[in-house]
Design a protein around this motif. Structure first.
Motif, PDB file in Angstrom:
ATOM      1  N   PHE A  59      -7.909   8.462  -0.309  1.00 34.42           N
ATOM      2  CA  PHE A  59      -7.229   7.163  -0.360  1.00 34.42           C
ATOM      3  C   PHE A  59      -8.206   5.996  -0.609  1.00 34.42           C
ATOM      4  CE2 PHE A  59      -4.145   3.940   1.201  1.00 34.42           C
ATOM      5  CZ  PHE A  59      -3.091   4.326   0.397  1.00 34.42           C
ATOM      6  N   LEU A  61     -10.915   5.050   1.116  1.00 31.78           N
ATOM      7  CA  LEU A  61     -11.349   4.297   2.302  1.00 31.78           C
ATOM      8  C   LEU A  61     -12.765   4.654   2.756  1.00 31.78           C
ATOM      9  CD1 LEU A  61      -7.997   4.528   4.279  1.00 31.78           C
ATOM     10  CD2 LEU A  61      -9.040   2.422   3.448  1.00 31.78           C
ATOM     11  N   PRO A  81      -8.104   1.337  -2.134  1.00 33.73           N
ATOM     12  CA  PRO A  81      -6.768   1.777  -1.693  1.00 33.73           C
ATOM     13  C   PRO A  81      -5.619   1.010  -2.347  1.00 33.73           C
ATOM     14  CG  PRO A  81      -8.119   1.058   0.184  1.00 33.73           C
ATOM     15  CD  PRO A  81      -8.984   1.046  -1.011  1.00 33.73           C
ATOM     16  N   GLU A  82      -5.805  -0.294  -2.586  1.00 36.22           N
ATOM     17  CA  GLU A  82      -4.687  -1.060  -3.147  1.00 36.22           C
ATOM     18  C   GLU A  82      -4.341  -0.619  -4.564  1.00 36.22           C
ATOM     19  OE1 GLU A  82      -7.534  -2.292  -1.926  1.00 36.22           O
ATOM     20  OE2 GLU A  82      -8.159  -4.151  -2.926  1.00 36.22           O
ATOM     21  N   ILE A  85      -2.624   3.236  -4.102  1.00 41.58           N
ATOM     22  CA  ILE A  85      -1.233   3.264  -3.646  1.00 41.58           C
ATOM     23  C   ILE A  85      -0.276   3.115  -4.831  1.00 41.58           C
ATOM     24  CG2 ILE A  85      -0.942   0.783  -3.129  1.00 41.58           C
ATOM     25  CD1 ILE A  85       0.400   1.791  -0.477  1.00 41.58           C
ATOM     26  N   TYR A  91      -0.383   6.730   2.681  1.00 40.48           N
ATOM     27  CA  TYR A  91      -1.270   7.210   3.742  1.00 40.48           C
ATOM     28  C   TYR A  91      -0.764   6.733   5.101  1.00 40.48           C
ATOM     29  CZ  TYR A  91      -5.653   7.051   6.530  1.00 40.48           C
ATOM     30  OH  TYR A  91      -6.618   7.163   7.502  1.00 40.48           O
ATOM     31  N   PRO A  93      -2.192   6.434   8.723  1.00 40.58           N
ATOM     32  CA  PRO A  93      -3.381   6.601   9.566  1.00 40.58           C
ATOM     33  C   PRO A  93      -3.012   7.212  10.915  1.00 40.58           C
ATOM     34  CG  PRO A  93      -3.171   4.327   8.781  1.00 40.58           C
ATOM     35  CD  PRO A  93      -1.885   5.019   8.490  1.00 40.58           C
ATOM     36  N   ASP A  96      -2.959   3.052  15.239  1.00 39.40           N
ATOM     37  CA  ASP A  96      -2.566   1.715  14.782  1.00 39.40           C
ATOM     38  C   ASP A  96      -1.863   1.791  13.432  1.00 39.40           C
ATOM     39  OD1 ASP A  96      -3.795   0.579  17.008  1.00 39.40           O
ATOM     40  OD2 ASP A  96      -5.742   0.559  16.010  1.00 39.40           O
ATOM     41  N   ASN A  97      -0.867   2.656  13.337  1.00 39.34           N
ATOM     42  CA  ASN A  97      -0.249   2.883  12.037  1.00 39.34           C
ATOM     43  C   ASN A  97       1.083   2.158  11.860  1.00 39.34           C
ATOM     44  OD1 ASN A  97       1.262   4.455  13.711  1.00 39.34           O
ATOM     45  ND2 ASN A  97       0.453   6.402  12.964  1.00 39.34           N
ATOM     46  N   ILE A  98       1.375   1.216  12.760  1.00 40.80           N
ATOM     47  CA  ILE A  98       2.551   0.369  12.565  1.00 40.80           C
ATOM     48  C   ILE A  98       2.151  -1.085  12.807  1.00 40.80           C
ATOM     49  CG2 ILE A  98       4.293   2.080  13.222  1.00 40.80           C
ATOM     50  CD1 ILE A  98       4.314   0.697  16.006  1.00 40.80           C
ATOM     51  N   MET A 110       7.512  -4.000   4.500  1.00 42.23           N
ATOM     52  CA  MET A 110       6.094  -4.077   4.144  1.00 42.23           C
ATOM     53  C   MET A 110       5.655  -2.829   3.389  1.00 42.23           C
ATOM     54  SD  MET A 110       4.770  -6.906   4.935  1.00 42.23           S
ATOM     55  CE  MET A 110       6.312  -7.642   4.453  1.00 42.23           C
ATOM     56  N   GLY A 111       6.259  -1.688   3.741  1.00 38.87           N
ATOM     57  CA  GLY A 111       5.939  -0.448   3.040  1.00 38.87           C
ATOM     58  C   GLY A 111       6.208  -0.536   1.553  1.00 38.87           C
ATOM     59  N   ALA A 112       7.190  -1.354   1.179  1.00 36.98           N
ATOM     60  CA  ALA A 112       7.539  -1.494  -0.238  1.00 36.98           C
ATOM     61  C   ALA A 112       7.005  -2.799  -0.806  1.00 36.98           C
ATOM     62  CB  ALA A 112       9.054  -1.432  -0.404  1.00 36.98           C
ATOM     63  N   TYR A 113       5.984  -3.374  -0.167  1.00 42.14           N
ATOM     64  CA  TYR A 113       5.499  -4.690  -0.584  1.00 42.14           C
ATOM     65  C   TYR A 113       5.130  -4.741  -2.063  1.00 42.14           C
ATOM     66  CZ  TYR A 113       3.292  -9.224  -0.456  1.00 42.14           C
ATOM     67  OH  TYR A 113       3.003 -10.538  -0.695  1.00 42.14           O
ATOM     68  N   ARG A 156       7.596   3.959   6.845  1.00 45.01           N
ATOM     69  CA  ARG A 156       6.886   2.909   6.100  1.00 45.01           C
ATOM     70  C   ARG A 156       6.174   3.517   4.891  1.00 45.01           C
ATOM     71  NH1 ARG A 156       1.690   2.811   7.146  1.00 45.01           N
ATOM     72  NH2 ARG A 156       1.448   3.034   4.928  1.00 45.01           N
TER      73      ARG A 156
ATOM     74  N   LYS B 249       8.952 -12.795   2.008  1.00 45.51           N
ATOM     75  CA  LYS B 249       8.103 -11.623   1.889  1.00 45.51           C
ATOM     76  C   LYS B 249       6.640 -11.986   2.174  1.00 45.51           C
ATOM     77  CE  LYS B 249       7.236  -8.068  -1.577  1.00 45.51           C
ATOM     78  NZ  LYS B 249       7.544  -7.592  -2.921  1.00 45.51           N
ATOM     79  N   ASN B 260      -2.426  -6.410  11.829  1.00 45.66           N
ATOM     80  CA  ASN B 260      -3.214  -5.198  11.608  1.00 45.66           C
ATOM     81  C   ASN B 260      -3.754  -5.198  10.181  1.00 45.66           C
ATOM     82  OD1 ASN B 260      -4.135  -2.550  11.292  1.00 45.66           O
ATOM     83  ND2 ASN B 260      -2.506  -1.703  12.567  1.00 45.66           N
ATOM     84  N   LEU B 263      -4.189  -1.683   8.340  1.00 48.59           N
ATOM     85  CA  LEU B 263      -2.911  -1.120   7.897  1.00 48.59           C
ATOM     86  C   LEU B 263      -2.351  -1.931   6.723  1.00 48.59           C
ATOM     87  CD1 LEU B 263      -0.837   1.082   8.422  1.00 48.59           C
ATOM     88  CD2 LEU B 263       0.346  -0.473   9.966  1.00 48.59           C
ATOM     89  N   LEU B 265      -3.996  -3.279   4.442  1.00 51.17           N
ATOM     90  CA  LEU B 265      -4.732  -2.822   3.263  1.00 51.17           C
ATOM     91  C   LEU B 265      -4.172  -1.503   2.734  1.00 51.17           C
ATOM     92  CD1 LEU B 265      -7.357  -3.593   1.622  1.00 51.17           C
ATOM     93  CD2 LEU B 265      -8.500  -1.842   2.988  1.00 51.17           C
ATOM     94  N   VAL B 266      -3.947  -0.524   3.633  1.00 53.44           N
ATOM     95  CA  VAL B 266      -3.469   0.773   3.145  1.00 53.44           C
ATOM     96  C   VAL B 266      -1.984   0.725   2.787  1.00 53.44           C
ATOM     97  CG1 VAL B 266      -5.197   2.039   4.460  1.00 53.44           C
ATOM     98  CG2 VAL B 266      -2.897   1.818   5.391  1.00 53.44           C
ATOM     99  N   THR B 267      -1.298  -0.327   3.198  1.00 53.86           N
ATOM    100  CA  THR B 267       0.109  -0.475   2.835  1.00 53.86           C
ATOM    101  C   THR B 267       0.243  -1.079   1.436  1.00 53.86           C
ATOM    102  OG1 THR B 267       0.651  -0.765   5.156  1.00 53.86           O
ATOM    103  CG2 THR B 267       2.301  -1.497   3.622  1.00 53.86           C
ATOM    104  N   GLY B 268      -0.857  -1.612   0.931  1.00 58.73           N
ATOM    105  CA  GLY B 268      -0.825  -2.180  -0.405  1.00 58.73           C
ATOM    106  C   GLY B 268      -0.545  -3.669  -0.421  1.00 58.73           C
ATOM    107  N   ILE B 269      -0.589  -4.302   0.752  1.00 62.59           N
ATOM    108  CA  ILE B 269      -0.440  -5.760   0.790  1.00 62.59           C
ATOM    109  C   ILE B 269      -1.697  -6.368   0.178  1.00 62.59           C
ATOM    110  CG2 ILE B 269      -0.339  -7.752   2.350  1.00 62.59           C
ATOM    111  CD1 ILE B 269       1.304  -5.975   4.266  1.00 62.59           C
TER     112      ILE B 269
END
Lengths: 243, 376
Positions: A59, A61, A81-82, A85, A91, A93, A96-98, A110-113, A156, B249, B260, B263, B265-269
């Motif tokens: 990923f 990182l 990573p950006e 994705i 991914y 983690p 602290d994955n939420i 946010m998952g679909a940001y 997410r 948004k 966080n 997170l 970063l890995v979420t693609g924000i």
């Protein structure tokens, strides 16, 4: 050559003789790993073997030091990573994955940001998959139980409908009676067509569930085989599964 | 019955002595305040007495001034709190962003109000040399409402531009360093910014607003229209801020990143875009707050933001650093304390009283009022 024939012949993810680590510290040496389309692959091994590092390297990182990572026919090693994705990998983690202060629904949004518009039908899909999240969608995610948090984290990550889902120790910190339930849910995600690469400390259960397993020790591949074979292997049992 | 009561009281005294003492102190102050409002005075010694005379008008005036300054501090505190939670450092140059907005905005107000009648040079530097008087320019909400409006917008725009340039030049290359390195860099930025402002606009504190006709009677109460303008504008901005963070948004992404970063970063924000948005909003509100300080006080000087910085920090910490609602609540508490204590102590000490209250709150709620209730 058309993309279709390439997809049919090549694995979805192909990691070849990967060297990676953190800063100047090299953790992984010459690691090879593949995940085929639709496959469910786990990486097990003792603490400090570099299991999570493999996943983080895929990923983007970690510090990339050599080798190749090819996803869907495209080299992705060295990408941040950006960008990864956007290629179709999500991914989850281990810790602290939420987003604890956001509501469950906001976590999914946010998952679909990276999409221009939040696809409500995808949110509904996740609610169908994890019905408790529909009930709790207005609740702040940080106030939920361990098992529910893990569901938020997975939902997410699934919002982008990824080709490959990376799961880092999904059973960590869960109450024993919830672990089975969690593995059942992961099975179902895989049955729905998402390829999975999972790192697990609960090696026996992970190997029982997966299509294929990798045993990693001291940053190198030791054994690769289908899960049941590894479970039956005397050397693997002795060294890594506690007999 | 009486026995159990006294035992309970005794237990309370022994276990929570400081709370009881504090409660008694607060009670004495309240009774004293009521006595003063009622005009009751009981002499204790020659120079000290309990109660006294305090007109309701004066008390209301102090409270109102407290709300005015509290809203300004809260507005400025939102940006400070956001940079703290999203960029992970305490920005000591935030006060000087207020000064930037004050000078930028008032220069624009002056130009719109008096261009053509007064030489452009002295308008542009907000009468640094003092050759013209505020009355000549006539910048106030009654005579030149449009100029004030333009000033508010320009104050925000100039401060946003300055904040973005500073981020690009100083903070971005240091993004991965710790909070301490960034904090020290921000002190350097504060000094640089302040002395650049002094170089351009001069070091003299000077009157800026023309107050003719600004105080009016509204439903029987005497109101300063400048204060009323800033109270309304501040509340509108705070509501807009709330809606932005909760509904859009981008706002949700800002909360997610404050919550966080890894997170996010890995979420693609897109974290850099969120950082820029933080400077745009935080800087813009700081600039407007700086403009409002001058609108309220009528005086501008290159030190105004720096002197306010400690109060802004106090408000943000009191409210729970990282929370914008905490910044607003903290600002109001600090602002009201700052003014209402003038009933008891001379104005040289009122800042100390505000900080004392902050320390007291933190003793009992170490993470501030809003920590753990709402983030960002």
């Amino acid at each position: 050559m058309s993309a279709d024939t390439q997809l049919a012949d090549d694995p979805l993810l192909a990691v070849h003789s990967l060297d990676a680590g953190y800063g100047d510290l090299q953790i992984l040496t010459d690691v090879d790993l593949t995940v085929d389309v639709g496959e469910y692959v786990t990486v097990v091994g003792p603490n400090g073997a570099g299991k999570s590092t493999v996943m983080k390297s895929v990923f983007g990182l970690t510090s990339y030091m050599g080798g190749t990572i090819v996803f869907n026919g495209e080299e992705i090693h060295g990408l941040p990573p950006e960008e990864i994705i956007h290629k179709g990998i999500s991914y989850v983690p281990q810790n602290d994955n939420i987003f604890t202060s956001l509501t469950v629904r906001e976590n999914l949004e946010m998952g679909a940001y990276i999409l221009d518009e939040t696809p409500t039908e995808r949110i509904e899909e996740q609610f169908d998959r994890f019905p408790i999240l529909r009930e709790r969608q207005r609740q702040r995610a940080g106030t939920m139980s361990g098992g529910q948090r893990q569901m938020v984290a997975m939902a997410r990550a699934l919002m982008l409908d990824p080709d490959l889902l990376l799961l880092d120790e999904p059973s960590a910190g869960l109450a024993p009676d919830l672990v089975d339930d969690m593995f059942d849910r992961i099975d179902r995600i895989n049955d729905d067509g998402t390829s999975i690469l999972m790192v697990e400390q609960n090696a026996k259960e992970a190997l029982r569930r997966c299509d294929r397993g990798y045993v990693l020790a001291q940053g190198e591949n030791r054994y690769v085989d289908d899960g049941e074979t590894l479970l039956a292997d005397e050397a693997v049992r002795q060294q890594f599964l506690g007999g | 019955m009486g026995l159990t009561n006294s035992i309970e009281l005794r237990e309370l005294w022994e276990t929570r002595r400081s709370v009881v003492l504090l409660g008694l102190f607060a009670l004495v102050l309240c009774v004293d305040l009521l006595a003063r409002l009622a005009g009751v005075e009981v002499g204790l010694t020659d120079s000290y007495s309990f109660g006294g005379a305090l007109s309701l008008t004066r008390f209301g005036g102090l409270l109102w001034n407290g709300i005015v300054i509290g809203l300004i501090i809260g507005l400025a505190g939102i940006g400070l709190s956001m940079t703290y939670s999203i960029l992970s450092f305490a920005n000591f140059s935030h006060g000087d962003l207020l000064t930037t907005g004050a000078f930028g905005g008032w220069a624009a107000t002056y130009i719109v109000a008096a261009v053509g009648t007064i030489e452009l040079g002295s308008l542009l530097v907000v009468r640094a040399a003092g050759s013209v008087s505020p009355a000549d320019i006539g910048a106030n909400i009654v005579q030149t409402p449009f100029a004030i409006l333009v000033g508010i917008v320009v104050a925000a725009a100039v401060t946003i531009a300055v904040a973005l340039v500073i981020d690009r030049l100083v903070y971005k290359p240091m993004r991965d360093r710790g909070g301490i390195a960034l904090l020290i860099a921000s002190i350097g930025v504060a000094l640089a910014l302040r002395y650049i402002i002094q170089f351009i606009f001069g070091s003299r504190n000077r009157g800026v607003t023309d107050t003719t006709g600004v105080r009016v009677e509204l439903v029987g109460i005497s109101v300063n229209l400048h204060q009323l303008t800033l109270v309304v504008a501040a509340i509108v901005l705070m509501i807009a801020m709330h809606l932005m963070l909760q509904r859009t948004k981008l706002g949700k992404a800002m909360r997610a990143m404050a919550d966080n970063k890894d997170l996010a970063l890995v979420t693609g924000i897109p974290t850099e875009r969120v950082v820029r948005a933080t400077w745009v909003i935080g800087g813009g509100l700081a600039g407007v707050a700086g403009y409002f300080v001058v609108l309220d006080r009528g005086v501008i000087g290159f030190n105004l933001g720096w002197f306010l910085l400690l109060l802004i920090f106090a408000a943000v910490i009191l409210g729970g650093i990282g929370s914008i609602y905490g910044a607003i609540a903290g600002g109001l508490v600090i602002g009201i304390t700052y003014n209402v204590v003038l009933i008891w102590i001379p104005s040289d000490f009122n800042e100390a009283a505000a900080f004392a209250l902050m320390i007291l709150v933190l003793l009992y709620r170490p993470d501030g009022i809003f920590k753990g209730v709402t983030t960002a």
